[in-house]
Design a protein around this motif. Sequence first.
Motif, mmCIF file in Angstrom:
data_model
loop_
_atom_site.group_PDB
_atom_site.id
_atom_site.type_symbol
_atom_site.label_atom_id
_atom_site.label_comp_id
_atom_site.label_asym_id
_atom_site.label_seq_id
_atom_site.Cartn_x
_atom_site.Cartn_y
_atom_site.Cartn_z
ATOM 1 N N GLY A 1 -6.155 -14.981 12.199
ATOM 2 C CA GLY A 1 -6.826 -15.103 10.922
ATOM 3 C C GLY A 1 -7.136 -13.754 10.322
ATOM 4 O O GLY A 1 -7.504 -12.810 11.014
ATOM 5 N N PHE A 2 -6.968 -13.672 9.021
ATOM 6 C CA PHE A 2 -7.240 -12.457 8.264
ATOM 7 C C PHE A 2 -7.408 -12.900 6.822
ATOM 8 O O PHE A 2 -6.728 -13.831 6.365
ATOM 9 C CB PHE A 2 -6.071 -11.472 8.395
ATOM 10 N N PRO A 3 -8.306 -12.272 6.067
ATOM 11 C CA PRO A 3 -8.517 -12.723 4.688
ATOM 12 C C PRO A 3 -7.352 -12.375 3.774
ATOM 13 O O PRO A 3 -6.542 -11.493 4.098
ATOM 14 C CB PRO A 3 -9.788 -11.969 4.273
ATOM 15 N N PRO A 4 -7.255 -13.028 2.634
ATOM 16 C CA PRO A 4 -6.233 -12.664 1.649
ATOM 17 C C PRO A 4 -6.352 -11.191 1.278
ATOM 18 O O PRO A 4 -7.454 -10.631 1.232
ATOM 19 C CB PRO A 4 -6.543 -13.569 0.454
ATOM 20 N N ALA A 5 -5.206 -10.563 1.009
ATOM 21 C CA ALA A 5 -5.193 -9.114 0.774
ATOM 22 C C ALA A 5 -4.350 -8.769 -0.438
ATOM 23 O O ALA A 5 -3.377 -9.454 -0.764
ATOM 24 C CB ALA A 5 -4.650 -8.394 2.004
ATOM 25 N N ILE A 6 -4.746 -7.695 -1.107
ATOM 26 C CA ILE A 6 -3.906 -7.070 -2.125
ATOM 27 C C ILE A 6 -3.666 -5.639 -1.684
ATOM 28 O O ILE A 6 -4.596 -4.942 -1.251
ATOM 29 C CB ILE A 6 -4.544 -7.135 -3.537
ATOM 30 N N LEU A 7 -2.412 -5.198 -1.720
ATOM 31 C CA LEU A 7 -2.044 -3.859 -1.291
ATOM 32 C C LEU A 7 -1.358 -3.145 -2.444
ATOM 33 O O LEU A 7 -0.519 -3.741 -3.139
ATOM 34 C CB LEU A 7 -1.108 -3.902 -0.085
ATOM 35 N N THR A 8 -1.698 -1.876 -2.666
ATOM 36 C CA THR A 8 -1.116 -1.109 -3.760
ATOM 37 C C THR A 8 -0.570 0.214 -3.244
ATOM 38 O O THR A 8 -1.116 0.815 -2.322
ATOM 39 C CB THR A 8 -2.144 -0.832 -4.866
ATOM 40 N N THR A 9 0.523 0.667 -3.861
ATOM 41 C CA THR A 9 1.147 1.932 -3.488
ATOM 42 C C THR A 9 2.048 2.360 -4.638
ATOM 43 O O THR A 9 2.014 1.782 -5.723
ATOM 44 C CB THR A 9 1.936 1.773 -2.168
ATOM 45 N N GLY A 10 2.843 3.410 -4.423
ATOM 46 C CA GLY A 10 3.784 3.892 -5.430
ATOM 47 C C GLY A 10 5.024 4.424 -4.763
ATOM 48 O O GLY A 10 5.035 4.731 -3.558
ATOM 49 N N THR A 11 6.099 4.585 -5.532
ATOM 50 C CA THR A 11 7.373 4.966 -4.922
ATOM 51 C C THR A 11 7.394 6.412 -4.444
ATOM 52 O O THR A 11 8.267 6.794 -3.663
ATOM 53 C CB THR A 11 8.547 4.747 -5.896
ATOM 54 N N ARG A 12 6.423 7.256 -4.873
ATOM 55 C CA ARG A 12 6.332 8.629 -4.362
ATOM 56 C C ARG A 12 5.141 8.812 -3.415
ATOM 57 O O ARG A 12 4.814 9.942 -3.048
ATOM 58 C CB ARG A 12 6.255 9.634 -5.508
ATOM 59 N N ASP A 13 4.538 7.736 -3.017
ATOM 60 C CA ASP A 13 3.391 7.777 -2.114
ATOM 61 C C ASP A 13 3.855 8.084 -0.694
ATOM 62 O O ASP A 13 4.732 7.395 -0.167
ATOM 63 C CB ASP A 13 2.667 6.420 -2.175
ATOM 64 N N MET A 14 3.237 9.102 -0.074
ATOM 65 C CA MET A 14 3.558 9.376 1.335
ATOM 66 C C MET A 14 3.258 8.167 2.214
ATOM 67 O O MET A 14 3.885 7.971 3.258
ATOM 68 C CB MET A 14 2.755 10.578 1.824
ATOM 69 N N LEU A 15 2.306 7.339 1.807
ATOM 70 C CA LEU A 15 1.925 6.173 2.599
ATOM 71 C C LEU A 15 2.575 4.888 2.074
ATOM 72 O O LEU A 15 2.097 3.787 2.347
ATOM 73 C CB LEU A 15 0.403 6.022 2.634
ATOM 74 N N LEU A 16 3.666 5.037 1.347
ATOM 75 C CA LEU A 16 4.425 3.863 0.896
ATOM 76 C C LEU A 16 4.830 3.005 2.088
ATOM 77 O O LEU A 16 4.648 1.784 2.082
ATOM 78 C CB LEU A 16 5.655 4.316 0.114
ATOM 79 N N SER A 17 5.372 3.616 3.133
ATOM 80 C CA SER A 17 5.816 2.846 4.297
ATOM 81 C C SER A 17 4.647 2.171 4.996
ATOM 82 O O SER A 17 4.755 1.008 5.413
ATOM 83 C CB SER A 17 6.564 3.744 5.282
ATOM 84 N N ASP A 18 3.525 2.881 5.142
ATOM 85 C CA ASP A 18 2.351 2.273 5.767
ATOM 86 C C ASP A 18 1.972 0.993 5.029
ATOM 87 O O ASP A 18 1.679 -0.043 5.650
ATOM 88 C CB ASP A 18 1.162 3.239 5.729
ATOM 89 N N THR A 19 1.976 1.068 3.703
ATOM 90 C CA THR A 19 1.551 -0.073 2.886
ATOM 91 C C THR A 19 2.551 -1.217 2.978
ATOM 92 O O THR A 19 2.170 -2.385 3.154
ATOM 93 C CB THR A 19 1.381 0.369 1.427
#
Length: 325
Positions: free
Chosen positions: A256-274
Amino acid sequence: MSERPGTIRLPARDISVPSTVSREAQAVMANPPAERAEYPALDDHQAWRALIAAHDGALATMMAGRAAAAEVTVVSRDLAGGGRVYEIAPPGLDDGDDRVYLDIHGGAFIHGGGELCAAMAVGTAIRMGARVWAVDYRMPPDHPFPAALDDCLAAYRALLAERPPERIVIGGASAGGNLAVALILRARDEGLPLPAAVVLMTPAADLTEAGDSHQTNLGLDPLIPGSGKQPFALYAAGQDLSHPYLSPLNGDFSPGFPPAILTTGTRDMLLSDTVLLHRALRRAGIAAELHVTEAGGHGGFLGRAPEDQEILAEVRRFADAHWSR
């Protein structure tokens, strides 16, 4: 060290500002990227304190007077164990409105503490149109893992004593996104009820930096010019970085985990993490939205472009929908 099979060597090339984003975004992208930080040795705590104080002092000067100008009310509340929260109410909030956004600030686990935590959360309270509890968690070098997570859990426990979980949305960006996921995993592990939803803005989900974008976006992200391995190691203090409370991408979301919204960008170093975290949530059957901004870096376009406002509107829509349930 032997080269991994499939390694690709690319020729040096110029990456231009794309025409596919707004004029405001193009103007932000035309600025030079942040300089790569020279981090001290892990055992030189005095040097780390000096580096943190200099960075936070410069940011505090930029944000001075924000709370007064916004006419918000700010109350400091101490937590059991040593942390604190800043309770921030936007102007015009009804006294009977029991919605709360539990905000966990970013800053590579080392920046953004003290009054800076409150100043950064003022904008969140106004954008969300709701009461915010901003967690001023303890940080290294003096308070490494698990102090920050302990403080986030203490804040959530205190909030649960005053609000039903369905009136709570947890949110965090970058390191704060890491702590938001780790907090929910730990709260579930300790038998606490889970919040209505979680907002994860470019979360640092994997402190091992194994994701592809840590290579492909190196030098392209205007806000993260290099690896975060040094502050991550300072935070972890010798603990295994793959542990789900440190790299929540490795968590088990199936119970179980609550509903989530995740945001990133195509030049974000953390794109893969997201992206990887979104896929992990979806594999577990969790309702999770992913919003990726064209050419956006780790900080989007620093709040100066319509693309930033579009993402913030999506976050507000998402939170309002889950608070209403």
